[in-house]
Write a protein that holds these residues in place. Structure first.
Motif, PDB file in Angstrom:
ATOM      1  N   ARG A 165     -15.402   8.387   2.326  1.00 52.54           N
ATOM      2  CA  ARG A 165     -14.244   7.888   3.081  1.00 52.54           C
ATOM      3  C   ARG A 165     -12.958   8.568   2.622  1.00 52.54           C
ATOM      4  NH1 ARG A 165     -14.826   3.116   6.175  1.00 52.54           N
ATOM      5  NH2 ARG A 165     -16.969   2.368   6.205  1.00 52.54           N
ATOM      6  N   GLN A 166     -12.975   9.884   2.641  1.00 55.67           N
ATOM      7  CA  GLN A 166     -11.806  10.687   2.303  1.00 55.67           C
ATOM      8  C   GLN A 166     -11.455  11.559   3.501  1.00 55.67           C
ATOM      9  OE1 GLN A 166     -13.007  12.862  -1.192  1.00 55.67           O
ATOM     10  NE2 GLN A 166     -12.710  11.113  -2.556  1.00 55.67           N
ATOM     11  N   LEU A 167     -10.159  11.605   3.824  1.00 52.79           N
ATOM     12  CA  LEU A 167      -9.714  12.369   4.989  1.00 52.79           C
ATOM     13  C   LEU A 167      -8.477  13.181   4.633  1.00 52.79           C
ATOM     14  CD1 LEU A 167      -9.966  13.054   8.003  1.00 52.79           C
ATOM     15  CD2 LEU A 167      -8.594  11.024   8.507  1.00 52.79           C
ATOM     16  N   THR A 168      -8.533  14.482   4.905  1.00 52.22           N
ATOM     17  CA  THR A 168      -7.396  15.381   4.685  1.00 52.22           C
ATOM     18  C   THR A 168      -6.832  15.802   6.030  1.00 52.22           C
ATOM     19  OG1 THR A 168      -8.333  16.228   2.628  1.00 52.22           O
ATOM     20  CG2 THR A 168      -6.655  17.576   3.695  1.00 52.22           C
ATOM     21  N   LEU A 169      -5.524  15.685   6.192  1.00 52.69           N
ATOM     22  CA  LEU A 169      -4.827  16.058   7.430  1.00 52.69           C
ATOM     23  C   LEU A 169      -3.832  17.160   7.096  1.00 52.69           C
ATOM     24  CD1 LEU A 169      -4.148  12.421   8.672  1.00 52.69           C
ATOM     25  CD2 LEU A 169      -5.941  13.944   9.496  1.00 52.69           C
ATOM     26  N   ILE A 170      -4.013  18.344   7.680  1.00 55.38           N
ATOM     27  CA  ILE A 170      -3.146  19.495   7.417  1.00 55.38           C
ATOM     28  C   ILE A 170      -2.133  19.587   8.553  1.00 55.38           C
ATOM     29  CG2 ILE A 170      -3.056  21.964   6.969  1.00 55.38           C
ATOM     30  CD1 ILE A 170      -6.011  21.800   6.156  1.00 55.38           C
ATOM     31  N   ARG A 187      -2.782   1.735   4.055  1.00 56.77           N
ATOM     32  CA  ARG A 187      -2.653   0.297   4.307  1.00 56.77           C
ATOM     33  C   ARG A 187      -3.388  -0.099   5.588  1.00 56.77           C
ATOM     34  NH1 ARG A 187       2.712   1.149   2.330  1.00 56.77           N
ATOM     35  NH2 ARG A 187       3.479   1.407   4.465  1.00 56.77           N
ATOM     36  N   GLN A 188      -3.344   0.758   6.583  1.00 53.25           N
ATOM     37  CA  GLN A 188      -3.974   0.441   7.865  1.00 53.25           C
ATOM     38  C   GLN A 188      -5.485   0.583   7.824  1.00 53.25           C
ATOM     39  OE1 GLN A 188      -1.917   3.094  10.567  1.00 53.25           O
ATOM     40  NE2 GLN A 188      -0.454   1.518  11.143  1.00 53.25           N
ATOM     41  N   TRP A 189      -5.992   1.463   6.955  1.00 47.57           N
ATOM     42  CA  TRP A 189      -7.428   1.726   6.879  1.00 47.57           C
ATOM     43  C   TRP A 189      -7.908   1.488   5.442  1.00 47.57           C
ATOM     44  CZ3 TRP A 189     -10.084   2.892  11.339  1.00 47.57           C
ATOM     45  CH2 TRP A 189      -9.308   3.239  12.440  1.00 47.57           C
ATOM     46  N   PRO A 190      -8.058   0.247   5.022  1.00 47.53           N
ATOM     47  CA  PRO A 190      -8.507  -0.036   3.648  1.00 47.53           C
ATOM     48  C   PRO A 190      -9.866   0.610   3.376  1.00 47.53           C
ATOM     49  CG  PRO A 190      -7.732  -2.038   4.742  1.00 47.53           C
ATOM     50  CD  PRO A 190      -7.820  -0.991   5.793  1.00 47.53           C
ATOM     51  N   GLY A 191     -10.019   1.125   2.164  1.00 49.40           N
ATOM     52  CA  GLY A 191     -11.256   1.770   1.787  1.00 49.40           C
ATOM     53  C   GLY A 191     -11.248   3.275   1.972  1.00 49.40           C
ATOM     54  N   TRP A 192     -10.264   3.794   2.715  1.00 47.43           N
ATOM     55  CA  TRP A 192     -10.135   5.232   2.930  1.00 47.43           C
ATOM     56  C   TRP A 192      -9.101   5.813   1.970  1.00 47.43           C
ATOM     57  CZ3 TRP A 192     -12.528   8.800   6.123  1.00 47.43           C
ATOM     58  CH2 TRP A 192     -13.460   8.296   7.031  1.00 47.43           C
ATOM     59  N   THR A 193      -9.309   7.080   1.595  1.00 46.71           N
ATOM     60  CA  THR A 193      -8.333   7.842   0.815  1.00 46.71           C
ATOM     61  C   THR A 193      -7.829   8.984   1.677  1.00 46.71           C
ATOM     62  OG1 THR A 193      -9.466   7.314  -1.258  1.00 46.71           O
ATOM     63  CG2 THR A 193      -7.940   9.184  -1.286  1.00 46.71           C
ATOM     64  N   PHE A 194      -6.507   9.117   1.762  1.00 44.19           N
ATOM     65  CA  PHE A 194      -5.902  10.118   2.646  1.00 44.19           C
ATOM     66  C   PHE A 194      -5.119  11.146   1.843  1.00 44.19           C
ATOM     67  CE2 PHE A 194      -6.513   6.374   5.245  1.00 44.19           C
ATOM     68  CZ  PHE A 194      -7.019   6.895   6.421  1.00 44.19           C
ATOM     69  N   ARG A 195      -5.135  12.359   2.355  1.00 47.91           N
ATOM     70  CA  ARG A 195      -4.295  13.436   1.822  1.00 47.91           C
ATOM     71  C   ARG A 195      -3.645  14.139   3.002  1.00 47.91           C
ATOM     72  NH1 ARG A 195      -4.797  15.406  -3.305  1.00 47.91           N
ATOM     73  NH2 ARG A 195      -4.279  17.506  -2.575  1.00 47.91           N
ATOM     74  N   ILE A 196      -2.351  13.926   3.162  1.00 47.95           N
ATOM     75  CA  ILE A 196      -1.590  14.659   4.177  1.00 47.95           C
ATOM     76  C   ILE A 196      -1.002  15.890   3.511  1.00 47.95           C
ATOM     77  CG2 ILE A 196       0.421  14.594   5.692  1.00 47.95           C
ATOM     78  CD1 ILE A 196      -0.104  11.695   6.217  1.00 47.95           C
TER      79      ILE A 196
END
Length: 315
Positions: free
Chosen positions: A166-171, A192-201
């Protein structure tokens, strides 16, 4: 009744009026109730919009959705803003609680976006009640990541997802004009909107924001720390570990080479504590500085500029 004809015609018109009232009165009560609800929601929307605009006056803000529960005791406000932190949340909560009826339970849902004026929700501002509002959630992590990417409000160069972790990178694409502070808050908002996910913008490549100081000062205050936090976040997203800092001072009577060096040294110390390798220097006075100050403003010369020097990152 108006005397245009004889008694028989007047008698027939009177009965027609009585029958008309008898038919319209049962219909009038639900219509009046519905109009009262619309008027109440319109007043609340106007109050919320004006309070948001006046409280968050330093940025663009837009009310996206306003919903009341079926009993009119709770209100849920979704709005778009360019930035939103805990301090602004406290101030806005207090302002809305003063402006709205005391019995209303208030809920705030900020959406951090670079351009609130062009942000839309599928529901109207006077949409369905909270009790009947439902949002369908994607069934799998892969579909969740697809939904997040599709709903992201800025153009992307690409994205990468690890559905299992549950990791998502947005370039973010270079055409996006969002500042680092906005992108960082968008990352926090997604988590905050997607608990359990890790994000990298990952921000687009661009110069780092300068650290601006007060006249004659080399102290790192709240404003300087906030900018440094954004700089460090960007360096981490870019994978940068080496920078050069350049201290400057204005030529309005209190600027000196020593002040420019102190500013650079303060920023160097902060970045090194965060694990960044730093080369520090000072530039004072710069060629044609008085003329450039007249064009660019004095604040540009009461600053420390940060440049990435990682060879792998500057090719």
């Amino acid at each position: 009744w108006y005397g245009f004809s004889g008694r028989a015609t007047r008698h027939a018109v009177a009965w027609q009026i009585v029958v008309g009232f008898a038919v319209l009165l049962p219909l009038g009560w639900p219509l009046a109730h519905a109009l009262s609800d619309i008027a109440q929601q319109t007043r609340l929307l106007n109050t919320v919009r004006s309070t948001l605009t006046s409280t968050l006056s330093g940025q663009s803000v837009r009310v996206l959705d306003l919903q009341l529960d079926s009993k009119g005791k709770a209100i849920d406000v979704t709005f778009a803003a360019q930035r939103y932190d805990s301090q602004e949340n406290e101030v806005l909560h207090a302002a809305l609680q003063r402006a709205l009826p005391a019995e209303l339970k208030l809920g705030l849902n900020p959406v951090i976006t670079a351009d609130p004026g062009h942000t839309e929700l599928n529901r109207s501002a006077l949409g369905s009640n909270l009790a009947t509002a439902t949002i369908a959630a994607p069934a799998t992590p892969a579909s969740e990541s697809d939904a997040i990417v599709k709903s992201f409000p800025l153009p992307l160069l690409g994205s990468g997802a690890d559905a299992q972790l549950r990791q998502l990178t947005l370039i973010v694409a270079p055409t996006a004009q969002a500042p680092l502070a906005t992108l960082r808050q968008m990352e926090e908002q997604l988590e905050r909107q997607w608990p359990g996910w890790t994000f990298r913008i990952v921000p687009p490549p661009r110069p780092l924001p300068p650290i601006r100081f007060a006249r004659g000062s080399a102290e790192l205050g709240e404003q300087q720390h906030a900018t440094l936090d954004d700089v460090l976040w960007a360096l981490q997203r870019w994978g940068g570990h080496e920078v050069a800092v350049e201290g400057r001072a204005s030529s309005d009577g209190r600027g000196t080479p020593q002040l420019a060096a102190k500013r650079a040294e303060a920023v160097r110390h902060w970045l090194e504590q965060a694990g960044i390798e730093v080369q520090a220097g000072a530039s004072y006075p710069l060629p044609d500085q008085p003329a450039r100050e007249a064009t660019d403003g004095l604040d540009a010369f009461r600053s420390v500029f940060i440049h990435m020097t990682d060879p792998a990152k500057t090719d």
